[in-house]
Design a protein around this motif. Structure first.
Motif, PDB file in Angstrom:
ATOM      1  N   SER A   1      35.693  -0.016 -19.165  1.00  0.00           N
ATOM      2  CA  SER A   1      36.923   0.746 -18.906  1.00  0.00           C
ATOM      3  C   SER A   1      37.947  -0.111 -18.178  1.00  0.00           C
ATOM      4  O   SER A   1      39.139  -0.096 -18.514  1.00  0.00           O
TER       5      SER A   1
ATOM      6  N   LEU B   1      41.642  -1.195 -19.570  1.00  0.00           N
ATOM      7  CA  LEU B   1      42.847  -0.867 -18.806  1.00  0.00           C
ATOM      8  C   LEU B   1      43.619  -2.125 -18.421  1.00  0.00           C
ATOM      9  O   LEU B   1      44.859  -2.148 -18.481  1.00  0.00           O
TER      10      LEU B   1
ATOM     11  N   ALA C   1      43.952   2.984 -24.942  1.00  0.00           N
ATOM     12  CA  ALA C   1      43.153   2.582 -23.777  1.00  0.00           C
ATOM     13  C   ALA C   1      42.565   3.792 -23.071  1.00  0.00           C
ATOM     14  O   ALA C   1      41.381   3.798 -22.696  1.00  0.00           O
ATOM     15  N   LEU C   2      43.368   4.835 -22.895  1.00  0.00           N
ATOM     16  CA  LEU C   2      42.877   6.029 -22.203  1.00  0.00           C
ATOM     17  C   LEU C   2      41.834   6.757 -23.033  1.00  0.00           C
ATOM     18  O   LEU C   2      40.932   7.392 -22.474  1.00  0.00           O
TER      19      LEU C   2
ATOM     20  N   VAL D   1      38.681   4.946 -22.194  1.00  0.00           N
ATOM     21  CA  VAL D   1      38.264   5.286 -20.824  1.00  0.00           C
ATOM     22  C   VAL D   1      37.695   6.697 -20.773  1.00  0.00           C
ATOM     23  O   VAL D   1      36.669   6.946 -20.120  1.00  0.00           O
TER      24      VAL D   1
END
Length: 211
Positions: A168, A172, A194-195, A198
């Motif tokens: 993660s 990020l 990216a989120l 994550v």
């Protein structure tokens, strides 16, 4: 002449899934740009943000609700922009406290690391402080993904699955680097992807810890 897509051996439902994901990513990117507008504007105007840690620390508070709303939206059934706004209204108050505590802990740790890294006895504490910082940031992110998770359970999940936490952070960091290098194109395309990673990692961590 037939459509070029007709030559691609992909089922219609697969295309629907791809376009749905792309739509959600674009909505998340737009929501982050709006929710973090003060921070983004200040970062673009100030040449050296690190010279004003307190000012940018306060502005970074807007990240908490924006991230939490994005995570909530990515898990929702409704992909519309209204769903993101509803998520934002639902989490804004509950997400501010854990994120503010996370920023406060990180601020204290960074200050201690800067003060101690050149001191002979204090230098031995720097790696320990760095590990505590990683735990604090990872725990804060997990709490933003699921605000109902107890602090102890989030911390246990981080310690139990360090490889997912590292993944993660790498994702990020890569997203921040891309946005820093190409701001407009980066903000328009990268943060939502990216989120999503994550959020998936965090869900796996929480499920593995029994939270």
């Amino acid at each position: 002449m037939g459509s070029p897509l007709a030559r691609v051996n992909v089922r219609a439902d697969a295309w629907d899934l791809i376009w749905s994901f792309a739509h959600r990513v674009l909505v998340v990117n737009a929501g982050l740009a709006l929710g973090c507008a003060p921070l983004l504007f200040a970062s673009a105007v100030v040449a050296d943000p690190l010279s004003y840690p307190l000012f940018f620390g306060v502005l970074a508070l807007c990240l908490g609700p924006a991230l939490s709303a994005s995570f909530s939206y990515l898990q929702a059934d409704d992909p519309s922009l209204r769903s993101l706004f509803r998520s934002y209204r639902r989490v804004i108050r509950r997400s501010l406290l854990p994120w503010a505590l996370t920023l406060a802990v990180l601020g204290i740790l960074v200050t201690d690391i800067v003060a101690l890294h050149d001191a002979t006895p204090g230098a031995a504490l720097v790696p320990l402080l760095a590990v505590v910082g990683v735990l604090a940031l990872g725990t804060g992110l997990l709490l933003l993904v699921d605000l109902s998770v107890p602090l102890r359970a989030a911390l246990y999940a981080i310690v139990r699955t360090p490889h997912l936490t590292l993944l993660s952070f790498v994702v990020l960091a890569a997203a921040v680097l891309i946005v820093n290098q190409v701001p407009l194109a980066g903000i328009a395309t990268v943060p939502g992807c990216a989120l999503w990673v994550v959020q998936l990692n965090s869900r796996l961590q929480l499920a593995g810890s029994g939270a």
